[in-house]
Enzyme design. Structure first.
Site, PDB file in Angstrom:
ATOM      1  N   LYS A  37       0.814  -1.215   0.000  1.00 27.53           N
ATOM      2  CA  LYS A  37       0.000   0.000   0.000  1.00 27.53           C
ATOM      3  C   LYS A  37       0.850   1.269   0.000  1.00 27.53           C
ATOM      4  CE  LYS A  37      -4.070  -2.050   0.199  1.00 27.53           C
ATOM      5  NZ  LYS A  37      -5.074  -1.892  -0.871  1.00 27.53           N
ATOM      6  N   GLU A  66      -9.486   6.054   3.041  1.00 25.17           N
ATOM      7  CA  GLU A  66     -10.286   4.987   3.611  1.00 25.17           C
ATOM      8  C   GLU A  66      -9.350   3.842   3.943  1.00 25.17           C
ATOM      9  OE1 GLU A  66      -9.637   5.253   0.486  1.00 25.17           O
ATOM     10  OE2 GLU A  66      -8.993   3.204   0.044  1.00 25.17           O
ATOM     11  N   SER A 100       1.604  -9.608  -0.597  1.00 24.09           N
ATOM     12  CA  SER A 100       1.228  -8.189  -0.587  1.00 24.09           C
ATOM     13  C   SER A 100       1.510  -7.513   0.748  1.00 24.09           C
ATOM     14  CB  SER A 100      -0.247  -8.033  -0.965  1.00 24.09           C
ATOM     15  OG  SER A 100      -1.061  -8.796  -0.102  1.00 24.09           O
TER      16      SER A 100
HETATM   17  C1  LIG Z   1      -1.773  -6.884   2.763  1.00 22.59           C
HETATM   18  C2  LIG Z   1      -2.882  -6.545   1.820  1.00 22.59           C
HETATM   19  N1  LIG Z   1      -2.994  -7.222   0.679  1.00 22.59           N
HETATM   20  C3  LIG Z   1      -3.979  -6.977  -0.190  1.00 22.59           C
HETATM   21  C4  LIG Z   1      -4.950  -6.036   0.066  1.00 22.59           C
HETATM   22  C5  LIG Z   1      -6.045  -5.860  -0.925  1.00 22.59           C
HETATM   23  O1  LIG Z   1      -5.930  -4.708  -1.693  1.00 22.59           O
HETATM   24  P1  LIG Z   1      -5.578  -4.757  -3.226  1.00 22.59           P
HETATM   25  O2  LIG Z   1      -6.436  -5.793  -3.846  1.00 22.59           O
HETATM   26  O3  LIG Z   1      -5.840  -3.398  -3.700  1.00 22.59           O
HETATM   27  O4  LIG Z   1      -4.145  -5.127  -3.355  1.00 22.59           O
HETATM   28  C6  LIG Z   1      -4.869  -5.287   1.248  1.00 22.59           C
HETATM   29  C7  LIG Z   1      -5.872  -4.255   1.525  1.00 22.59           C
HETATM   30  O5  LIG Z   1      -6.068  -3.761   2.573  1.00 22.59           O
HETATM   31  C8  LIG Z   1      -3.815  -5.561   2.143  1.00 22.59           C
HETATM   32  O6  LIG Z   1      -3.708  -4.890   3.296  1.00 22.59           O
END
Ligand SMILES: Cc1ncc(COP(=O)(O)O)c(C=O)c1O
Lengths: 257, 387
Positions: free
Chosen positions: B86, B108, B371
């Site tokens: 993020k 948000e 992620s």
């Molecule tokens: C660690 C992590 N992975 C994935 C996501 C999902 O978001 P996005 O699909 O935009 O990557 C989030 C959202 O809060 C997150 O905190």
């Protein structure tokens, strides 16, 4: 009978003072009460806007958010609103105001047909800006139904003209940035903005968002052709007041009575 | 990839109140200029390396690979500053906010990772920050709320709707519509009105660009598949964009299967609609009302999805599968023990999806996008483990 958009414009320009447009969320405070309130409201107001509830009303403040949720909890749908309108002859032209997704889910062609059948005159869709509105505008326009455009204090001059010229029924001038409900402050800058909307608009202009009392309506006289009252009407219902009397009491003529 | 109106095929666009149109036009124009401006790009690159900690490593995961019967590599966004991908987006947009002369930032958050990233980036550029967060998420991601407070942000709990990510976006939009000129809305995923899906994707593409060159260095070639979780879809788009022109690389997005009945599997079960400013697949009922969602992973608990993913799905370029709550939790545990890495519950969905993909592709090379890290999820994991 004139076509929908023309009926709205006529209703606004018919009377002597500012036109009053009453907004009420469908099925509020409950479906039976709404059914009773609606004809009285249509007798007191020049135009009626019926709010179509949506789960995510991003342009609305707390009052209309809550009304929308109440309506959803009662199971109010676009279909049930149109059925009610088919059964209920009303003195004032009726518009539906709501977010795009429920209209889209109903089907735009089908919606325009149902509106024609029920005598509903037009739509106000706060999350459908000019650029995305081609399909809906066309579908309504071919039947003489109104797509009412909104303009905002942040709208640049050239765009304001385009919006006003493509609006039907009236132009909805949003008084201030923000959501519905917050009391509007008609300072010089706001009146100047409303004057600019009126000067470019070939059709009547109604000011909306945050209109609560007769003194505000009086202030707006000479600047716009009418006002939309929504959150204040809902709050009057919450206080146990008579919604039709509340609307009638907003007319400057009512001051001396 | 995208037309002038911000469309990805039929998806995307800009469905917002008139009050916001001028602000979105300004953002689009500013990003158009800044993204080509050498000074801005240098500044962004410097922040990515010296603040975020890029490039993030591509870690071989041989023990996981042995269990799965594949060659597994992990793209380590969990090692980014603040613990998730993020921040790639947040720091970029914070720099945009400064360049545009904003007075404050609103954001948000679902999992709290974007909220923490936005709070950190706002602090870094010296702007005040308000984060809207659903009450359910405030309760299940407490540590992140405390981190946001420490970073100087105001956290506003949202008790409307279901008290999750969707309600927090509604509320952030209401804040922004009140002051569209002075406030910068720092949206956290590839959702929302144009230009956000493009802007956020461009800021996240660094994941895929790095991953592609790293996997080539590590293996001498391209992977067979790249797997990422999809909430709004920003980490997935970020890594997918690095491989879009490599037709032999399978792109697999993993949505929240939730408890099997209530879920967040928008690309699998949604119907086209309009929410939060974009036309996109949407979990909705026949009347066009948005449905309740559920996921063990707060960041995947969302009824919409980025429009670019919908286009990639329709074109057959990417495939989207679902993984349910218990399977995701099991994948988290498996990775932790096998590789000494605790992924976020969101990322755990990608692990489970990759594991399943490998069942049909034994011996394949797979890149999994981690992620974020799982530190934020200890409360949820404890609750699920009955302790
Ligand atoms: C660690 C992590 N992975 C994935 C996501 C999902 O978001 P996005 O699909 O935009 O990557 C989030 C959202 O809060 C997150 O905190």
């Amino acid at each position: 009978m004139a076509e929908g958009a023309a009926r709205v414009t006529e209703a606004i320009t018919a009377g002597p003072g500012l036109a009053l447009c009453a907004y009420l969320t469908a099925g509020y405070p409950d479906p039976a009460a709404f059914r009773e309130i609606l004809p009285a409201l249509a007798a007191a107001a020049d135009v009626v806007e019926i709010g179509v509830p949506f789960t995510d009303p991003m342009a609305d403040g707390l009052t209309i958010q809550r009304a929308s949720q109440v309506a959803l909890d009662y199971g109010v749908t676009l279909g049930s609103i149109l059925t009610l309108l088919a059964e209920t002859p009303l003195d004032a032209p009726v518009l539906l105001m709501g977010y795009y997704n429920p209209f889209l889910a109903y089907g735009l062609e089908r919606l325009a047909e149902s509106m024609t059948e029920t005598g509903t005159t037009g739509l106000i869709v706060p999350d459908l800006p000019l650029e995305e509105s081609g399909d809906l505008f066309h579908t309504l326009e071919t039947r003489g139904l109104a797509l009412v455009r909104l303009v905002a204090p942040t709208t640049p001059p050239a765009r304001m003209r385009v919006l006003a010229e493509s609006s039907r029924g009236f132009v909805y001038a949003v008084n201030a940035t923000g959501t519905t409900g917050k009391a509007a402050d008609f300072d010089e800058a706001t009146l100047d903005y409303l004057d600019r909307v009126s000067s470019v608009s070939p059709i009547p202009v109604l000011a909306g968002f945050g209109i609560r009392d007769r003194s505000q309506v009086a202030t707006l006289s000479g600047h716009v052709d009418g006002v939309v009252v929504g959150s204040a009407l809902i709050e009057e219902i919450d206080r146990g007041g008579d919604p039709a009397a509340f609307i009638a009491g907003l007319r400057p003529e009512a001051a001396g009575q | 990839m995208m037309s002038d109106s911000g469309r990805f095929g039929p998806y995307g666009g800009r469905y917002v109140p008139e009050t916001l149109v001028a602000a979105l036009d300004r953002l689009e124009a500013s990003w158009g200029e800044l993204s080509k401006d050498p000074t801005f790009r240098a500044r962004l690159r410097a922040e990515q390396t010296s603040y975020v900690g890029r490039p993030t490593p591509l870690t071989p995961a041989p023990r996981l690979g042995e269990i799965w019967g594949a060659r597994v590599y992990l793209k380590r966004e969990d090692l980014c500053h603040t613990g998730a991908h993020k921040i790639n987006n947040a720091i970029g947009q914070a720099l945009v906010a400064v360049a545009m002369g904003a007075r404050r930032i609103v954001a948000e958050t679902g999992a709290g990772q974007h909220g923490v990233a936005a709070a950190a980036a706002a602090a870094r550029v010296g702007l005040p920050c308000t984060v809207y967060m659903g009450v359910v998420d405030v309760n299940r991601q407490r540590a992140n709320v405390e981190r946001m407070h420490l970073l100087g942000a105001e956290v506003v709990p949202v008790d409307k709707g279901e008290g999750t990510l969707r309600a927090s976006i509604d509320e952030a939009l209401r804040d922004w519509v009140t002051d569209p000129e002075g406030t910068y809305y720092l949206l956290g995923s590839v959702v929302g009105p144009h230009p956000y899906p493009t802007l956020v994707a461009e800021l996240q593409t660094v994941i895929g660009v790095e991953a592609r060159s790293q996997i080539i260095t590590a293996t001498g070639g391209l992977p067979d598949a790249v797997v990422a979780c999809v909430g709004g879809g920003s980490n997935a788009i970020g890594i997918f964009r690095g491989f879009l022109d490599d037709p032999d690389v399978s792109l697999v997005g993993v949505e929240a299967g939730g408890d099997g009945v209530i879920h967040g599997a928008t690309l699998n079960a949604g119907r086209v609609g309009v929410l939060h400013g974009a036309m996109t697949p949407l979990l909705q009922d026949q009347q066009g009302q948005v449905l309740e969602t559920h996921s063990i992973a707060p960041g995947l608990d969302y009824p919409g999805v980025g429009p670019e993913h919908a286009m990639l799905r329709d074109r057959g370029r990417a495939r989207y599968v679902t993984v349910d709550d218990p399977t995701a939790l099991a994948a988290l545990r498996e990775c932790a023990v096998a590789e000494g890495v605790i992924p976020a519950l969101e990322s755990a969905h990608a692990f489970a999806g990759a594991r399943r993909w490998v069942e049909d592709h034994v011996g394949a090379t797979v890149v999994v996008c981690v992620s974020g890290r799982g530190d934020k999820d200890l409360d949820i994991i404890r609750e699920w483990s009955g302790g």
